[in-house]
Design a protein around this motif. Structure first.
Motif, PDB file in Angstrom:
ATOM      1  N   ALA A   1       0.828  -1.218   0.000  1.00 57.68           N
ATOM      2  CA  ALA A   1       0.000   0.000   0.000  1.00 57.68           C
ATOM      3  C   ALA A   1       0.860   1.264   0.000  1.00 57.68           C
ATOM      4  CB  ALA A   1      -0.899  -0.008   1.238  1.00 57.68           C
ATOM      5  N   ALA A   2       0.230   2.374  -0.362  1.00 56.06           N
ATOM      6  CA  ALA A   2       0.922   3.671  -0.362  1.00 56.06           C
ATOM      7  C   ALA A   2       1.383   4.024   1.044  1.00 56.06           C
ATOM      8  CB  ALA A   2      -0.026   4.747  -0.865  1.00 56.06           C
ATOM      9  N   GLY A   3       2.487   4.776   1.111  1.00 57.48           N
ATOM     10  CA  GLY A   3       2.943   5.285   2.398  1.00 57.48           C
ATOM     11  C   GLY A   3       4.250   4.690   2.863  1.00 57.48           C
TER      12      GLY A   3
ATOM     13  N   LYS B   1       7.246   6.287   0.026  1.00 60.38           N
ATOM     14  CA  LYS B   1       6.602   7.558  -0.335  1.00 60.38           C
ATOM     15  C   LYS B   1       7.303   8.257  -1.482  1.00 60.38           C
ATOM     16  CE  LYS B   1       4.367   8.791   4.004  1.00 60.38           C
ATOM     17  NZ  LYS B   1       3.017   9.303   3.802  1.00 60.38           N
TER      18      LYS B   1
ATOM     19  N   THR C   1       2.177   8.852  -0.923  1.00 59.68           N
ATOM     20  CA  THR C   1       1.567   9.902  -1.722  1.00 59.68           C
ATOM     21  C   THR C   1       2.615  10.935  -2.153  1.00 59.68           C
ATOM     22  OG1 THR C   1      -0.585   9.657  -0.671  1.00 59.68           O
ATOM     23  CG2 THR C   1      -0.133  11.788  -1.644  1.00 59.68           C
TER      24      THR C   1
ATOM     25  N   ASN D   1       0.558   7.129  -6.222  1.00 58.69           N
ATOM     26  CA  ASN D   1      -0.530   7.723  -5.436  1.00 58.69           C
ATOM     27  C   ASN D   1      -0.256   9.224  -5.334  1.00 58.69           C
ATOM     28  OD1 ASN D   1      -1.622   8.753  -2.847  1.00 58.69           O
ATOM     29  ND2 ASN D   1      -2.280   6.649  -2.471  1.00 58.69           N
TER      30      ASN D   1
ATOM     31  N   ASN E   1      -5.730  10.117  -4.135  1.00 55.28           N
ATOM     32  CA  ASN E   1      -5.889   9.925  -2.687  1.00 55.28           C
ATOM     33  C   ASN E   1      -6.664  11.082  -2.073  1.00 55.28           C
ATOM     34  OD1 ASN E   1      -5.684   9.388   0.012  1.00 55.28           O
ATOM     35  ND2 ASN E   1      -3.490   9.871   0.145  1.00 55.28           N
TER      36      ASN E   1
ATOM     37  N   LYS F   1      -9.022   6.390  -3.871  1.00 51.77           N
ATOM     38  CA  LYS F   1      -8.823   5.796  -2.531  1.00 51.77           C
ATOM     39  C   LYS F   1      -9.706   6.497  -1.501  1.00 51.77           C
ATOM     40  CE  LYS F   1      -5.274   4.209   0.650  1.00 51.77           C
ATOM     41  NZ  LYS F   1      -3.847   4.012   0.858  1.00 51.77           N
TER      42      LYS F   1
ATOM     43  N   THR G   1      -9.589   0.566   2.264  1.00 49.11           N
ATOM     44  CA  THR G   1      -9.729   1.951   2.641  1.00 49.11           C
ATOM     45  C   THR G   1      -8.384   2.525   3.102  1.00 49.11           C
ATOM     46  OG1 THR G   1     -10.050   1.494   5.006  1.00 49.11           O
ATOM     47  CG2 THR G   1     -12.031   1.515   3.641  1.00 49.11           C
TER      48      THR G   1
ATOM     49  N   SER H   1      -4.219   2.162  11.566  1.00 47.51           N
ATOM     50  CA  SER H   1      -4.159   1.093  10.550  1.00 47.51           C
ATOM     51  C   SER H   1      -3.878  -0.236  11.233  1.00 47.51           C
ATOM     52  CB  SER H   1      -3.039   1.404   9.556  1.00 47.51           C
ATOM     53  OG  SER H   1      -1.794   1.490  10.244  1.00 47.51           O
ATOM     54  N   GLY H   2      -3.951  -1.319  10.468  1.00 48.88           N
ATOM     55  CA  GLY H   2      -3.646  -2.643  11.008  1.00 48.88           C
ATOM     56  C   GLY H   2      -4.880  -3.377  11.476  1.00 48.88           C
TER      57      GLY H   2
ATOM     58  N   VAL I   1      -7.927  -2.952   1.379  1.00 55.22           N
ATOM     59  CA  VAL I   1      -6.751  -2.663   2.216  1.00 55.22           C
ATOM     60  C   VAL I   1      -7.203  -2.241   3.606  1.00 55.22           C
ATOM     61  CG1 VAL I   1      -6.567  -0.436   1.038  1.00 55.22           C
ATOM     62  CG2 VAL I   1      -4.705  -1.150   2.444  1.00 55.22           C
TER      63      VAL I   1
ATOM     64  N   GLY J   1      -5.631  -3.932   7.479  1.00 55.29           N
ATOM     65  CA  GLY J   1      -5.479  -5.097   8.351  1.00 55.29           C
ATOM     66  C   GLY J   1      -5.293  -6.428   7.644  1.00 55.29           C
TER      67      GLY J   1
ATOM     68  N   TYR K   1       0.121  -2.586   4.511  1.00 52.39           N
ATOM     69  CA  TYR K   1       1.263  -1.820   4.989  1.00 52.39           C
ATOM     70  C   TYR K   1       1.634  -2.299   6.401  1.00 52.39           C
ATOM     71  CZ  TYR K   1       4.221   2.229   6.209  1.00 52.39           C
ATOM     72  OH  TYR K   1       5.258   3.033   6.590  1.00 52.39           O
ATOM     73  N   THR K   2       0.691  -2.194   7.357  1.00 53.16           N
ATOM     74  CA  THR K   2       1.022  -2.440   8.760  1.00 53.16           C
ATOM     75  C   THR K   2       1.571  -3.851   8.996  1.00 53.16           C
ATOM     76  OG1 THR K   2      -0.659  -0.827   9.371  1.00 53.16           O
ATOM     77  CG2 THR K   2       0.100  -2.292  11.110  1.00 53.16           C
TER      78      THR K   2
HETATM   79  C1  LIG Z   1       2.929   5.055   8.278  1.00 50.55           C
HETATM   80  C2  LIG Z   1       1.844   5.066   7.230  1.00 50.55           C
HETATM   81  C3  LIG Z   1       1.880   6.001   6.203  1.00 50.55           C
HETATM   82  C4  LIG Z   1       0.869   6.029   5.246  1.00 50.55           C
HETATM   83  N1  LIG Z   1       0.937   6.939   4.220  1.00 50.55           N
HETATM   84  C5  LIG Z   1      -0.017   6.916   3.245  1.00 50.55           C
HETATM   85  C6  LIG Z   1       0.065   7.793   2.146  1.00 50.55           C
HETATM   86  O1  LIG Z   1       1.003   8.581   2.007  1.00 50.55           O
HETATM   87  N2  LIG Z   1      -0.937   7.757   1.224  1.00 50.55           N
HETATM   88  C7  LIG Z   1      -1.990   6.871   1.307  1.00 50.55           C
HETATM   89  O2  LIG Z   1      -2.858   6.861   0.438  1.00 50.55           O
HETATM   90  N3  LIG Z   1      -2.065   6.011   2.347  1.00 50.55           N
HETATM   91  C8  LIG Z   1      -1.107   6.004   3.298  1.00 50.55           C
HETATM   92  N4  LIG Z   1      -1.196   5.123   4.334  1.00 50.55           N
HETATM   93  C9  LIG Z   1      -2.366   4.208   4.433  1.00 50.55           C
HETATM   94  C10 LIG Z   1      -2.071   2.836   3.844  1.00 50.55           C
HETATM   95  O3  LIG Z   1      -1.789   2.903   2.471  1.00 50.55           O
HETATM   96  C11 LIG Z   1      -3.277   1.901   4.069  1.00 50.55           C
HETATM   97  O4  LIG Z   1      -4.386   2.408   3.370  1.00 50.55           O
HETATM   98  C12 LIG Z   1      -3.634   1.758   5.546  1.00 50.55           C
HETATM   99  O5  LIG Z   1      -2.483   1.739   6.347  1.00 50.55           O
HETATM  100  C13 LIG Z   1      -4.437   0.490   5.823  1.00 50.55           C
HETATM  101  O6  LIG Z   1      -3.694  -0.654   5.512  1.00 50.55           O
HETATM  102  P1  LIG Z   1      -2.908  -1.535   6.618  1.00 50.55           P
HETATM  103  O7  LIG Z   1      -3.867  -1.816   7.722  1.00 50.55           O
HETATM  104  O8  LIG Z   1      -2.454  -2.760   5.892  1.00 50.55           O
HETATM  105  O9  LIG Z   1      -1.761  -0.706   7.065  1.00 50.55           O
HETATM  106  C14 LIG Z   1      -0.199   5.097   5.313  1.00 50.55           C
HETATM  107  C15 LIG Z   1      -0.213   4.156   6.349  1.00 50.55           C
HETATM  108  C16 LIG Z   1       0.781   4.131   7.299  1.00 50.55           C
HETATM  109  C17 LIG Z   1       0.726   3.098   8.397  1.00 50.55           C
END
Ligand SMILES: Cc1cc2nc3c(=O)[nH]c(=O)nc-3n(C[C@H](O)[C@H](O)[C@H](O)COP(=O)(O)O)c2cc1C
Length: 348
Positions: free
Chosen positions: A59-61, A64, A84, A137, A168, A209, A237, A259-260, A287, A289, A310-311
């Motif tokens: 996932a994004a983030g 970056k 992003t 993103n 986004n 997104k 989400t 998140s997670g 997306v 968890g 991501y998490t």
């Molecule tokens: C540290 C961190 C930074 C993130 N940065 C972005 C971002 O820059 N742009 C974006 O669309 N989502 C960002 N996200 C959200 C993730 O892409 C993802 O949608 C969200 O964490 C849920 O997924 P997960 O539970 O697998 O982490 C970020 C999440 C985390 C934890």
């Protein structure tokens, strides 16, 4: 290897650990063969004209500024989304701004779109030929006077370099961004982006997104706009501002997006609702968890065609994608399913 490194990494502040991970990935010499799994062809899926080797994306983030996407693809992800990315480089919010909620298998972040900016990132992608499916993103700068225009700049600059663009509108850490979930603002934004696509004669897929914190009444509205304006997929989400009550960790009151694990059911429920509304007209990327074959399968049967995480990459380490793919294939076999496509939306 990760189990040895993990205590060291988890002793570091989360952002320092992240920066260390990105630096290490720059030297990733591990062969991609190490992260392939048996019978991976069961996970192949074709979507918006792209052939995804497997549905587990990063996932994004995490990446970056597009520094390590090829190394991440080598870890067995079916696709990687960078960003992003904002038009201008920005520092983001003051540190500390990422919090590890270990007892909850969660993170809270309020990074605020720290990234190197469009120009640097564009050059980086140009000079590091992508070795798999790469999404970019895009979002607006914090101090911009015109957020819509920043999205337009993002699309214009990356439409020749990316396999898809994610719009986004859902990060909780940029003021006013989530207002784009409003019918009028969203229509204006997508209309402007589609005009750029037309002018530039590009057919790049545009993905949207979405926040998990919207009212149910927004779901039919957003679905309708997405269908009418040829959006290629909806990502469900981003992180949530809510759902803190059941958390155990002392850090649960930190401001930012959660998140997670605690987001898992919230985002799966959103997938189910959108899936009913979209009725197969637009695919969904799930997306929130995703941390096991079971949680991946739940989102696919709820209606997701692809997934991102991501998490769980933080908690499970570099072999997260490989392990989840293996677990998912095992579930498919137990269910007598030959290809992941057959499982999409099975429970809706
Ligand atoms: C540290 C961190 C930074 C993130 N940065 C972005 C971002 O820059 N742009 C974006 O669309 N989502 C960002 N996200 C959200 C993730 O892409 C993802 O949608 C969200 O964490 C849920 O997924 P997960 O539970 O697998 O982490 C970020 C999440 C985390 C934890």
């Amino acid at each position: 290897m990760f189990s040895v490194l993990r205590p060291f990494l988890f002793n570091l502040d989360p952002e320092t650990a992240h920066d260390f991970a990105v630096k290490s990935l720059k030297f990733n010499v591990l062969p991609s063969k190490m992260f392939e799994v048996e019978d991976e062809e069961m996970l192949n899926i074709n979507l918006f004209g792209k052939n995804f080797p497997n549905p587990i994306g990063l996932a994004a983030g995490f990446d970056k500024s597009a520094e390590v996407y090829n190394s991440l693809l080598k870890l067995g992800f079916g696709f990687v989304e960078v960003g992003t990315v904002t038009p201008l480089k920005q520092y983001g919010n003051p540190k500390p701004r990422i919090f590890r909620l270990e007892e909850d298998q969660a993170l809270i972040n309020r990074l605020g779109f720290n990234n190197d900016g469009m120009e640097v990132i564009k050059d980086r992608i140009r000079s590091n030929g992508k070795k798999g499916i790469l999404g970019v993103n895009i979002g607006p700068n914090k101090t911009t006077k015109n957020q819509k225009n920043d999205f337009c700049l993002g699309l214009s600059n990356f439409c020749d370099l990316a396999d898809y663009i994610t719009v986004n509108i859902s990060s909780p850490n940029t003021e006013g961004l989530r207002d784009f979930h409003d019918q009028k603002k969203l229509t204006e934004l997508i209309t402007a982006l589609n005009k750029i696509k037309k002018d530039k004669k590009t057919n790049i897929p545009l993905l949207l997104k979405i926040s998990p914190d919207i009212n149910n009444s927004h779901i039919p509205e957003i679905s309708d706009i997405a269908i009418k304006n040829s959006i290629s997929a909806i990502i469900l989400t981003n992180t949530t501002n809510n759902h803190r009550d059941d958390l155990i960790s002392a850090l649960k009151k930190e401001e930012g997006g959660l998140s997670g694990n605690p987001l898992s059911q919230v985002s799966t429920n959103m997938i189910k609702k959108f899936s009913k509304e979209l009725n197969g007209k637009i695919p969904i990327i799930g997306v929130g968890g995703v941390n096991s074959g079971k949680s991946a399968y739940e989102k696919i049967t709820a209606g997701a065609s692809l997934l991102q995480l991501y998490t769980s990459f933080v908690y499970r380490g570099p072999s997260a994608a490989k392990e989840i793919k293996k677990e998912l294939i095992q579930i498919l076999k137990e269910q007598g399913i030959k290809n992941i496509k057959e499982a999409i939306g099975k429970d809706v």
